[in-house]
Write a protein that holds these residues in place. Sequence first.
Motif, mmCIF file in Angstrom:
data_model
loop_
_atom_site.group_PDB
_atom_site.id
_atom_site.type_symbol
_atom_site.label_atom_id
_atom_site.label_comp_id
_atom_site.label_asym_id
_atom_site.label_seq_id
_atom_site.Cartn_x
_atom_site.Cartn_y
_atom_site.Cartn_z
ATOM 1 N N GLU A 214 -1.253 2.950 -2.529
ATOM 2 C CA GLU A 214 -1.948 4.218 -2.283
ATOM 3 C C GLU A 214 -0.990 5.377 -2.120
ATOM 4 N N THR A 215 0.183 5.099 -1.554
ATOM 5 C CA THR A 215 1.126 6.177 -1.278
ATOM 6 C C THR A 215 2.459 5.843 -1.919
ATOM 7 N N LEU A 216 2.952 6.758 -2.708
ATOM 8 C CA LEU A 216 4.217 6.519 -3.406
ATOM 9 C C LEU A 216 5.066 7.768 -3.258
ATOM 10 N N ASN A 217 6.229 7.603 -2.630
ATOM 11 C CA ASN A 217 7.110 8.750 -2.439
ATOM 12 C C ASN A 217 8.322 8.635 -3.359
ATOM 13 N N LEU A 218 8.425 9.576 -4.282
ATOM 14 C CA LEU A 218 9.499 9.556 -5.280
ATOM 15 C C LEU A 218 10.398 10.783 -5.140
ATOM 16 N N THR A 219 10.403 11.365 -3.951
ATOM 17 C CA THR A 219 11.187 12.579 -3.733
ATOM 18 C C THR A 219 12.679 12.302 -3.894
ATOM 19 N N GLN A 220 13.355 13.162 -4.607
ATOM 20 C CA GLN A 220 14.812 13.057 -4.811
ATOM 21 C C GLN A 220 15.240 11.690 -5.326
ATOM 22 N N THR A 221 14.496 11.205 -6.298
ATOM 23 C CA THR A 221 14.904 9.998 -7.017
ATOM 24 C C THR A 221 15.333 10.453 -8.410
ATOM 25 N N GLN A 222 15.568 9.514 -9.317
ATOM 26 C CA GLN A 222 15.892 9.914 -10.681
ATOM 27 C C GLN A 222 14.643 9.943 -11.555
ATOM 28 N N GLU B 113 0.811 -1.216 0.000
ATOM 29 C CA GLU B 113 0.000 0.000 0.000
ATOM 30 C C GLU B 113 0.843 1.266 0.000
ATOM 31 N N ARG B 114 2.029 1.179 0.662
ATOM 32 C CA ARG B 114 2.870 2.379 0.749
ATOM 33 C C ARG B 114 4.288 2.034 0.371
ATOM 34 N N LEU B 115 4.875 2.874 -0.439
ATOM 35 C CA LEU B 115 6.243 2.626 -0.896
ATOM 36 C C LEU B 115 7.005 3.945 -0.857
ATOM 37 N N ASP B 116 8.077 3.961 -0.082
ATOM 38 C CA ASP B 116 8.905 5.160 0.025
ATOM 39 C C ASP B 116 10.247 4.910 -0.661
ATOM 40 N N LEU B 117 10.485 5.615 -1.744
ATOM 41 C CA LEU B 117 11.732 5.436 -2.506
ATOM 42 C C LEU B 117 12.606 6.686 -2.448
ATOM 43 N N THR B 118 12.328 7.565 -1.486
ATOM 44 C CA THR B 118 13.091 8.809 -1.353
ATOM 45 C C THR B 118 14.593 8.566 -1.431
ATOM 46 N N ARG B 119 15.269 9.397 -2.198
ATOM 47 C CA ARG B 119 16.733 9.359 -2.321
ATOM 48 C C ARG B 119 17.285 7.998 -2.717
ATOM 49 N N THR B 120 16.595 7.345 -3.661
ATOM 50 C CA THR B 120 17.166 6.131 -4.239
ATOM 51 C C THR B 120 17.491 6.423 -5.698
ATOM 52 N N ARG B 121 18.087 5.452 -6.382
ATOM 53 C CA ARG B 121 18.453 5.660 -7.782
ATOM 54 C C ARG B 121 17.342 5.214 -8.724
#
Length: 273
Positions: A241-249, A217-225
């Motif tokens: 439902e929640t996807l965090n793509l902050t500071q990714t490529q 349901e929630r995936l945080d990928l902040t600061r990954t490649r």
Amino acid sequence: MRFLPLVLIAAVLPCRAENVTFATAIGPVLEHNCTKCHGPTKQKAGLRLDTHAAAILGSKEGAVVNPGDPEGSELIRRVTLPPGDEDLMPSGDQPPLSPQDVVALKAWVAAGAPATEAFEPVYADRNTPLPPAAPDYRPRLGQAIALARSLGVALVPRSRVPTDGLILRTAGAPSQCDDTVLSRLAPVSDLIVEAELARTRVTDQGMAVVASWTNLERLDLTRTRVSSDGVAQLSSLRRLETLNLTQTQVDSRGLALAAKFRSVRHLWGFMGP
Ligand code: HEC
């Protein structure tokens, strides 16, 4: 024959939409007045206004919100036109926004269109029992915890409810978590409902693995490649439902893809000015 239109409408309504609303100022205004045509089911002009990232992303013509500049924002122009103007939103025979709503929207844009909790959806009726999130974890909890520990990550129950699933935590040592660790979690991956992968070494290859975690349901990928190619693989996740793509490529293409995932309600990916 007369009943046909009604039946069709019922069939296209997304089943979750009715118990989800935005919490405070901006979300409710857009939700009540705009998301019928700019939301999960219809995207007139290619525009969605049901998540912060989608609103920032804009329409097929480009941005409709210019953070800090209400006068230079198409969204504000469209809701402040004189009555009868064919560009006025909401369009059709819907009533125009109240003056208070217009003031709130302008203030939000003037403040830089922040992704505040105003965009957080809440369950309107907290007493409605939620369906099970994952299979009962009890028979496999010991196995899951031991496996995670051997891989340098952690799996913890989200709540005492045994069908609420497990949270994958990596914050203790994010650098230990890579694509291989994700594949080794396969025996318990159906129990994982949240994956906190910020600052880990996961890549697009790992997203192919995560794409099979059906209850996520929630995936945080902040600061990954992770890049837009990785995001594209996640479209199979029906509960995300929640996807965090902050500071990714991830670029605007990946954000646009994610904004179209039907279950996604919170999408974070605005890269900042
Ligand atoms: C009944 C359907 C409907 C509703 C409700 C609606 N819109 Fe629209 N909207 C459209 C259609 C159709 C278009 C494309 C035609 C046009 O540009 O006028 C559009 C276009 C737009 C555009 C221009 C996109 C671009 O870049 O050209 C903006 C901005 C917009 N709508 C904002 C809103 C806002 C804000 C609300 C709620 C206050 C809203 N709309 C409610 C149907 C709707």
